[in-house]
Design an enzyme around this catalytic site. Structure first.
Site, PDB file in Angstrom:
ATOM      1  N   PRO A  26       4.541 -48.813  17.697  1.00 23.08           N
ATOM      2  CA  PRO A  26       4.967 -50.204  17.573  1.00 23.08           C
ATOM      3  C   PRO A  26       4.152 -51.184  18.412  1.00 23.08           C
ATOM      4  CG  PRO A  26       6.564 -48.918  18.829  1.00 23.08           C
ATOM      5  CD  PRO A  26       5.607 -47.940  18.211  1.00 23.08           C
ATOM      6  N   ASN A  27       3.848 -52.296  17.759  1.00 24.25           N
ATOM      7  CA  ASN A  27       3.162 -53.452  18.354  1.00 24.25           C
ATOM      8  C   ASN A  27       1.675 -53.236  18.594  1.00 24.25           C
ATOM      9  OD1 ASN A  27       5.434 -55.260  18.514  1.00 24.25           O
ATOM     10  ND2 ASN A  27       6.238 -53.902  20.085  1.00 24.25           N
TER      11      ASN A  27
ATOM     12  N   ARG B 116      -2.937 -60.396  21.472  1.00 17.41           N
ATOM     13  CA  ARG B 116      -1.993 -60.833  22.501  1.00 17.41           C
ATOM     14  C   ARG B 116      -2.218 -59.991  23.766  1.00 17.41           C
ATOM     15  NH1 ARG B 116      -0.962 -63.851  18.998  1.00 17.41           N
ATOM     16  NH2 ARG B 116       0.967 -64.453  17.956  1.00 17.41           N
TER      17      ARG B 116
ATOM     18  N   TYR C 190      -4.013 -55.089  27.543  1.00 18.25           N
ATOM     19  CA  TYR C 190      -4.466 -54.155  26.506  1.00 18.25           C
ATOM     20  C   TYR C 190      -5.902 -54.388  26.044  1.00 18.25           C
ATOM     21  CZ  TYR C 190       0.510 -53.164  26.411  1.00 18.25           C
ATOM     22  OH  TYR C 190       1.776 -52.809  26.779  1.00 18.25           O
TER      23      TYR C 190
ATOM     24  N   ASN D 121      -0.547 -42.625  20.323  1.00 15.06           N
ATOM     25  CA  ASN D 121      -0.083 -43.684  21.226  1.00 15.06           C
ATOM     26  C   ASN D 121       1.229 -44.166  20.629  1.00 15.06           C
ATOM     27  OD1 ASN D 121       0.530 -45.858  22.794  1.00 15.06           O
ATOM     28  ND2 ASN D 121      -1.548 -46.699  22.821  1.00 15.06           N
TER      29      ASN D 121
ATOM     30  N   ALA E 154       6.073 -48.166  22.801  1.00 16.80           N
ATOM     31  CA  ALA E 154       7.359 -48.147  23.516  1.00 16.80           C
ATOM     32  C   ALA E 154       8.233 -46.955  23.126  1.00 16.80           C
ATOM     33  CB  ALA E 154       8.101 -49.455  23.265  1.00 16.80           C
TER      34      ALA E 154
ATOM     35  N   HIS F 262       8.928 -43.989  25.505  1.00 14.87           N
ATOM     36  CA  HIS F 262       9.945 -43.993  26.555  1.00 14.87           C
ATOM     37  C   HIS F 262      11.369 -43.875  26.015  1.00 14.87           C
ATOM     38  CE1 HIS F 262       6.364 -45.348  28.528  1.00 14.87           C
ATOM     39  NE2 HIS F 262       6.342 -46.473  27.834  1.00 14.87           N
TER      40      HIS F 262
ATOM     41  N   GLU G  47      -1.364 -37.174  24.063  1.00 12.91           N
ATOM     42  CA  GLU G  47      -0.619 -38.420  24.321  1.00 12.91           C
ATOM     43  C   GLU G  47      -1.583 -39.425  24.928  1.00 12.91           C
ATOM     44  OE1 GLU G  47       2.591 -38.090  27.137  1.00 12.91           O
ATOM     45  OE2 GLU G  47       3.038 -40.233  27.023  1.00 12.91           O
TER      46      GLU G  47
ATOM     47  N   HIS H  56      -2.338 -43.553  26.208  1.00 12.07           N
ATOM     48  CA  HIS H  56      -1.917 -44.919  26.541  1.00 12.07           C
ATOM     49  C   HIS H  56      -3.114 -45.722  27.000  1.00 12.07           C
ATOM     50  CE1 HIS H  56       2.191 -43.735  26.090  1.00 12.07           C
ATOM     51  NE2 HIS H  56       1.926 -42.671  26.827  1.00 12.07           N
ATOM     52  N   ILE H  57      -3.167 -46.954  26.553  1.00 15.35           N
ATOM     53  CA  ILE H  57      -4.263 -47.843  26.952  1.00 15.35           C
ATOM     54  C   ILE H  57      -4.093 -48.225  28.420  1.00 15.35           C
ATOM     55  CG2 ILE H  57      -5.271 -50.119  26.521  1.00 15.35           C
ATOM     56  CD1 ILE H  57      -4.228 -49.735  23.568  1.00 15.35           C
TER      57      ILE H  57
ATOM     58  N   ARG I 224       3.289 -49.492  36.005  1.00 11.66           N
ATOM     59  CA  ARG I 224       4.044 -50.606  35.431  1.00 11.66           C
ATOM     60  C   ARG I 224       5.546 -50.445  35.724  1.00 11.66           C
ATOM     61  NH1 ARG I 224       1.866 -51.543  29.505  1.00 11.66           N
ATOM     62  NH2 ARG I 224       2.986 -53.502  29.852  1.00 11.66           N
TER      63      ARG I 224
HETATM   64  O1  CA2 Z   1      -0.483 -48.586  27.346  1.00  6.99           O
HETATM   65  C1  CA2 Z   1      -0.131 -48.224  26.216  1.00  6.99           C
HETATM   66  O2  CA2 Z   1      -0.928 -47.875  25.356  1.00  6.99           O
HETATM   67  C2  CA2 Z   1       1.347 -48.304  25.834  1.00  6.99           C
HETATM   68  O3  CA2 Z   1       1.629 -47.186  25.006  1.00  6.99           O
HETATM   69  C3  CA2 Z   1       1.516 -49.603  25.082  1.00  6.99           C
HETATM   70  C4  CA2 Z   1       2.957 -49.905  24.697  1.00  6.99           C
HETATM   71  C5  CA2 Z   1       3.863 -49.800  25.924  1.00  6.99           C
HETATM   72  O4  CA2 Z   1       5.214 -49.965  25.534  1.00  6.99           O
HETATM   73  C6  CA2 Z   1       3.702 -48.465  26.631  1.00  6.99           C
HETATM   74  O5  CA2 Z   1       4.529 -48.471  27.778  1.00  6.99           O
HETATM   75  C7  CA2 Z   1       2.257 -48.239  27.041  1.00  6.99           C
HETATM   76  C8  CA2 Z   1       3.090 -51.314  24.144  1.00  6.99           C
HETATM   77  C9  CA2 Z   1       2.167 -51.581  23.006  1.00  6.99           C
HETATM   78  C10 CA2 Z   1       2.189 -53.035  22.750  1.00  6.99           C
HETATM   79  O6  CA2 Z   1       0.928 -53.398  22.261  1.00  6.99           O
HETATM   80  C11 CA2 Z   1       0.580 -54.699  22.328  1.00  6.99           C
HETATM   81  C12 CA2 Z   1      -0.739 -54.981  22.136  1.00  6.99           C
HETATM   82  C13 CA2 Z   1      -1.159 -56.266  22.212  1.00  6.99           C
HETATM   83  C14 CA2 Z   1      -0.253 -57.287  22.434  1.00  6.99           C
HETATM   84  C15 CA2 Z   1       1.079 -57.009  22.608  1.00  6.99           C
HETATM   85  C16 CA2 Z   1       1.509 -55.703  22.530  1.00  6.99           C
END
Ligand code: CA2
Length: 143
Positions: A9-10, A17, A22, A73, A76, A79, A97, A99-100, A106
């Site tokens: 997601p996202n 954004r 990111y 990846n 959210a 978690h 697994e 994560h960026i 965090r």
């Molecule tokens: O660091 C990561 O890759 C995460 O998986 C990214 C998730 C976050 O909930 C994890 O804790 C760590 C969030 C992805 C949201 O991606 C966005 C990208 C650009 C703008 C807004 C959100």
């Protein structure tokens, strides 16, 4: 060797954004670069992204028949998702697994991962370069 790259997601908002967290690279650019790296490594890559937990579960289940490794990846859902945890436990290939950002630097709610107990490798905090690193990890792990 077939590899499935799943973004949750996202992550479709990558580069659009929150670039301070990111980065400025879009998901399309990440996937194009990953496809080039996979080519160089002799891996066949399929890329998918969804904001929907059940669809991600469906893709993990389908991968049982077709994919030698999954790079995930889970965003959210990392978690929160017992469903993804269970689907990955039923998958016999390699799981990376990814994560960026580094969730451990965090908020506390990002410190627990339901994916990690089902993963062979965890890569976090390496920015979008982590996608290439994940493919190299797959290449190293697979026979
Ligand atoms: O660091 C990561 O890759 C995460 O998986 C990214 C998730 C976050 O909930 C994890 O804790 C760590 C969030 C992805 C949201 O991606 C966005 C990208 C650009 C703008 C807004 C959100």
């Amino acid at each position: 060797m077939n590899v499935l790259l799943l973004n949750g997601p996202n992550l479709n908002l990558l580069g659009l954004r929150e670039p301070h967290i990111y980065g400025a690279t879009t998901l399309a650019e990440v996937e194009t670069a990953a496809a080039e790296t996979a080519d160089q490594l002799g891996l066949t890559l399929t890329c998918r992204q969804s904001n929907h937990e059940g669809l991600l579960v469906d893709w993990v289940q389908e991968a049982r028949e077709t994919q030698d490794a999954i790079i995930l990846n889970a965003g959210a859902y990392t978690h929160t998702s017992v469903a993804l945890h269970d689907a990955l436990k039923a998958y016999e290939g390699k799981v990376i697994e990814l994560h960026i950002s580094n969730p451990h630097k965090r908020e506390a709610f990002r410190h627990v991962s339901y994916i990690a107990p089902a993963a062979d490798v965890v890569i976090a905090g390496f920015g979008v370069a982590g996608y290439g690193a994940a493919l190299r990890a797959v290449k190293t792990l697979l026979p």
